[in-house]
Design an enzyme around this catalytic site. Sequence first.
Site, PDB file in Angstrom:
ATOM      1  N   GLY A 262     -54.967  12.698  -0.810  1.00  0.00           N
ATOM      2  CA  GLY A 262     -55.608  11.382  -0.761  1.00  0.00           C
ATOM      3  C   GLY A 262     -55.314  10.673   0.546  1.00  0.00           C
ATOM      4  O   GLY A 262     -55.214   9.441   0.597  1.00  0.00           O
ATOM      5  N   ALA A 263     -55.191  11.459   1.636  1.00  0.00           N
ATOM      6  CA  ALA A 263     -54.750  10.887   2.922  1.00  0.00           C
ATOM      7  C   ALA A 263     -55.916  10.459   3.809  1.00  0.00           C
ATOM      8  O   ALA A 263     -55.725  10.148   4.977  1.00  0.00           O
ATOM      9  CB  ALA A 263     -53.852  11.871   3.652  1.00  0.00           C
TER      10      ALA A 263
ATOM     11  N   LYS B 100     -49.602   7.208 -14.830  1.00  0.00           N
ATOM     12  CA  LYS B 100     -48.483   6.930 -13.924  1.00  0.00           C
ATOM     13  C   LYS B 100     -47.133   7.053 -14.649  1.00  0.00           C
ATOM     14  O   LYS B 100     -46.138   7.462 -14.046  1.00  0.00           O
ATOM     15  CB  LYS B 100     -48.643   5.556 -13.286  1.00  0.00           C
ATOM     16  CG  LYS B 100     -49.876   5.457 -12.367  1.00  0.00           C
ATOM     17  CD  LYS B 100     -49.807   6.429 -11.202  1.00  0.00           C
ATOM     18  CE  LYS B 100     -50.927   6.227 -10.203  1.00  0.00           C
ATOM     19  NZ  LYS B 100     -50.835   7.146  -9.054  1.00  0.00           N
TER      20      LYS B 100
ATOM     21  N   TYR C  14     -54.809   4.591 -16.701  1.00  0.00           N
ATOM     22  CA  TYR C  14     -54.060   4.581 -15.431  1.00  0.00           C
ATOM     23  C   TYR C  14     -52.549   4.451 -15.676  1.00  0.00           C
ATOM     24  O   TYR C  14     -51.756   5.198 -15.106  1.00  0.00           O
ATOM     25  CB  TYR C  14     -54.578   3.423 -14.579  1.00  0.00           C
ATOM     26  CG  TYR C  14     -53.984   3.341 -13.196  1.00  0.00           C
ATOM     27  CD1 TYR C  14     -54.435   4.160 -12.169  1.00  0.00           C
ATOM     28  CD2 TYR C  14     -52.976   2.414 -12.903  1.00  0.00           C
ATOM     29  CE1 TYR C  14     -53.892   4.068 -10.888  1.00  0.00           C
ATOM     30  CE2 TYR C  14     -52.442   2.318 -11.635  1.00  0.00           C
ATOM     31  CZ  TYR C  14     -52.907   3.143 -10.630  1.00  0.00           C
ATOM     32  OH  TYR C  14     -52.369   3.050  -9.363  1.00  0.00           O
TER      33      TYR C  14
ATOM     34  N   SER D  97     -46.730   4.011 -10.084  1.00  0.00           N
ATOM     35  CA  SER D  97     -47.201   2.617 -10.014  1.00  0.00           C
ATOM     36  C   SER D  97     -46.313   1.744 -10.887  1.00  0.00           C
ATOM     37  O   SER D  97     -45.767   2.206 -11.899  1.00  0.00           O
ATOM     38  CB  SER D  97     -48.637   2.521 -10.520  1.00  0.00           C
ATOM     39  OG  SER D  97     -48.989   1.153 -10.693  1.00  0.00           O
TER      40      SER D  97
ATOM     41  N   ALA E 278     -50.888   5.182 -18.372  1.00  0.00           N
ATOM     42  CA  ALA E 278     -50.377   6.405 -19.021  1.00  0.00           C
ATOM     43  C   ALA E 278     -50.231   7.522 -17.989  1.00  0.00           C
ATOM     44  O   ALA E 278     -49.246   8.263 -18.000  1.00  0.00           O
ATOM     45  CB  ALA E 278     -51.317   6.837 -20.146  1.00  0.00           C
TER      46      ALA E 278
HETATM   47  N1  LIG Z   1     -53.250   0.010  -4.012  1.00  0.00           N
HETATM   48  C1  LIG Z   1     -52.341  -0.328  -4.916  1.00  0.00           C
HETATM   49  O1  LIG Z   1     -52.101  -1.505  -5.170  1.00  0.00           O
HETATM   50  C2  LIG Z   1     -51.575   0.724  -5.652  1.00  0.00           C
HETATM   51  C3  LIG Z   1     -50.582   0.310  -6.540  1.00  0.00           C
HETATM   52  C4  LIG Z   1     -49.844   1.256  -7.230  1.00  0.00           C
HETATM   53  C5  LIG Z   1     -50.104   2.600  -7.027  1.00  0.00           C
HETATM   54  N2  LIG Z   1     -51.083   2.993  -6.175  1.00  0.00           N
HETATM   55  C6  LIG Z   1     -51.317   4.425  -6.026  1.00  0.00           C
HETATM   56  O2  LIG Z   1     -51.262   4.797  -4.672  1.00  0.00           O
HETATM   57  C7  LIG Z   1     -52.112   5.907  -4.439  1.00  0.00           C
HETATM   58  C8  LIG Z   1     -53.066   5.594  -3.293  1.00  0.00           C
HETATM   59  O3  LIG Z   1     -53.802   4.436  -3.633  1.00  0.00           O
HETATM   60  P1  LIG Z   1     -54.754   3.663  -2.604  1.00  0.00           P
HETATM   61  O4  LIG Z   1     -54.690   2.240  -2.992  1.00  0.00           O
HETATM   62  O5  LIG Z   1     -54.452   4.070  -1.217  1.00  0.00           O
HETATM   63  O6  LIG Z   1     -56.163   4.227  -3.087  1.00  0.00           O
HETATM   64  P2  LIG Z   1     -57.536   4.530  -2.292  1.00  0.00           P
HETATM   65  O7  LIG Z   1     -58.599   4.514  -3.318  1.00  0.00           O
HETATM   66  O8  LIG Z   1     -57.659   3.662  -1.084  1.00  0.00           O
HETATM   67  O9  LIG Z   1     -57.298   6.055  -1.781  1.00  0.00           O
HETATM   68  C9  LIG Z   1     -57.216   7.139  -2.680  1.00  0.00           C
HETATM   69  C10 LIG Z   1     -57.593   8.412  -1.943  1.00  0.00           C
HETATM   70  O10 LIG Z   1     -57.515   9.503  -2.889  1.00  0.00           O
HETATM   71  C11 LIG Z   1     -58.638  10.345  -2.705  1.00  0.00           C
HETATM   72  N3  LIG Z   1     -58.934  11.085  -3.932  1.00  0.00           N
HETATM   73  C12 LIG Z   1     -59.436  10.577  -5.090  1.00  0.00           C
HETATM   74  N4  LIG Z   1     -59.616  11.567  -5.986  1.00  0.00           N
HETATM   75  C13 LIG Z   1     -59.202  12.719  -5.399  1.00  0.00           C
HETATM   76  C14 LIG Z   1     -59.155  14.075  -5.821  1.00  0.00           C
HETATM   77  N5  LIG Z   1     -59.590  14.447  -7.028  1.00  0.00           N
HETATM   78  N6  LIG Z   1     -58.675  15.009  -4.956  1.00  0.00           N
HETATM   79  C15 LIG Z   1     -58.253  14.638  -3.704  1.00  0.00           C
HETATM   80  N7  LIG Z   1     -58.288  13.369  -3.256  1.00  0.00           N
HETATM   81  C16 LIG Z   1     -58.765  12.418  -4.092  1.00  0.00           C
HETATM   82  C17 LIG Z   1     -59.771   9.375  -2.321  1.00  0.00           C
HETATM   83  O11 LIG Z   1     -60.850  10.063  -1.694  1.00  0.00           O
HETATM   84  C18 LIG Z   1     -59.029   8.402  -1.420  1.00  0.00           C
HETATM   85  O12 LIG Z   1     -59.059   8.835  -0.069  1.00  0.00           O
HETATM   86  C19 LIG Z   1     -52.810   6.180  -5.761  1.00  0.00           C
HETATM   87  O13 LIG Z   1     -52.111   7.200  -6.458  1.00  0.00           O
HETATM   88  C20 LIG Z   1     -52.679   4.872  -6.494  1.00  0.00           C
HETATM   89  O14 LIG Z   1     -52.737   5.048  -7.891  1.00  0.00           O
HETATM   90  C21 LIG Z   1     -51.833   2.084  -5.481  1.00  0.00           C
END
Ligand SMILES: NC(=O)c1ccc[n+]([C@@H]2O[C@H](COP(=O)([O-])OP(=O)(O)OC[C@H]3O[C@@H](n4cnc5c(N)ncnc54)[C@H](O)[C@@H]3O)[C@@H](O)[C@H]2O)c1
Length: 246
Positions: free
Chosen positions: A12-13, A158, A154, A141, A156
């Site tokens: 997810g980078a 995490k 979500y 999370s 569950a």
């Molecule tokens: N933003 C927040 O407030 C927050 C809070 C707690 C946890 N998180 C966690 O942090 C992580 C990143 O979140 P973010 O806010 O940067 O999200 P985001 O939506 O900006 O980025 C997520 C990335 O994951 C990729 N992705 C989605 N499904 C995929 C798959 N099946 N295979 C490969 N890649 C896939 C997407 O294309 C995207 O580039 C997630 O696990 C999210 O649950 C985020």
Amino acid sequence: MQLSGKVALVTGAGQGIGKATALKLASYGADVAVVDVNYENALVTANEVTNMGRKAMALKVDVTNPKQTDEMAQSVFTELQGLHILVNNAGITRDGLLMRMSEADWDAVIDVNLKGSFNCAKSCIKYMTKQRWGRIINIASIVGITGNPGQANYSASKAGVIGLTKTIAREMASRNITCNAVAPGFIETAMTDALPQDVKEKLLAQIPLGRLGGPTDIAMCVVFLASSAAGYITGHVMNVNGGMYM
Ligand SMILES: NC(=O)c1ccc[n+]([C@@H]2O[C@H](COP(=O)([O-])OP(=O)(O)OC[C@H]3O[C@@H](n4cnc5c(N)ncnc54)[C@H](O)[C@@H]3O)[C@@H](O)[C@H]2O)c1
């Protein structure tokens, strides 16, 4: 916190926290495999890593597919000559109250967030075992600990990631592989941009430090947990939330 000579793989980078993490790992000396379902975004991040003087590769992978994650681990290990750090960051939300949540929305979130982390860990661990050195960092999370209305799937997923983290930590400790989780609070990314303004204001009121986090706040914790400085930490969940949960 030097990471030179280490190869990191971040899922997810292509954007958000995963992108910030890939760039921070590179700035501390790691070569980085940038993994995302969105190949165009992955390529942009990989180019930024290359511009920093590190080796990089971009891979289009759906983490829910174990065949794809096996191929991913093998090609990273071969092309970047190692696989030391795995960051399970890919994640999605499909929010809705439990009474109205569809089976498809439940399955999609569990598949990406929980099964995706299992798939990638399983695919990468055999290479870490060969090296007798590994770091797995799972992005959980705050809501995996506290629960949250509208996020049964979500939260569950995490909470599952936290259980997975502790089990990997116990199973792999004898191979010098640590496994930890980072539990972000509310971080400014595309995921939280989608929240209505009044919801954001209510959240802000619950954060003692008085601001949402930034992707770099999470990335720096990942760098620390990936480094030798954190060699005696395993099975830990690091809360990075501005004091929202303590
Ligand atoms: N933003 C927040 O407030 C927050 C809070 C707690 C946890 N998180 C966690 O942090 C992580 C990143 O979140 P973010 O806010 O940067 O999200 P985001 O939506 O900006 O980025 C997520 C990335 O994951 C990729 N992705 C989605 N499904 C995929 C798959 N099946 N295979 C490969 N890649 C896939 C997407 O294309 C995207 O580039 C997630 O696990 C999210 O649950 C985020």
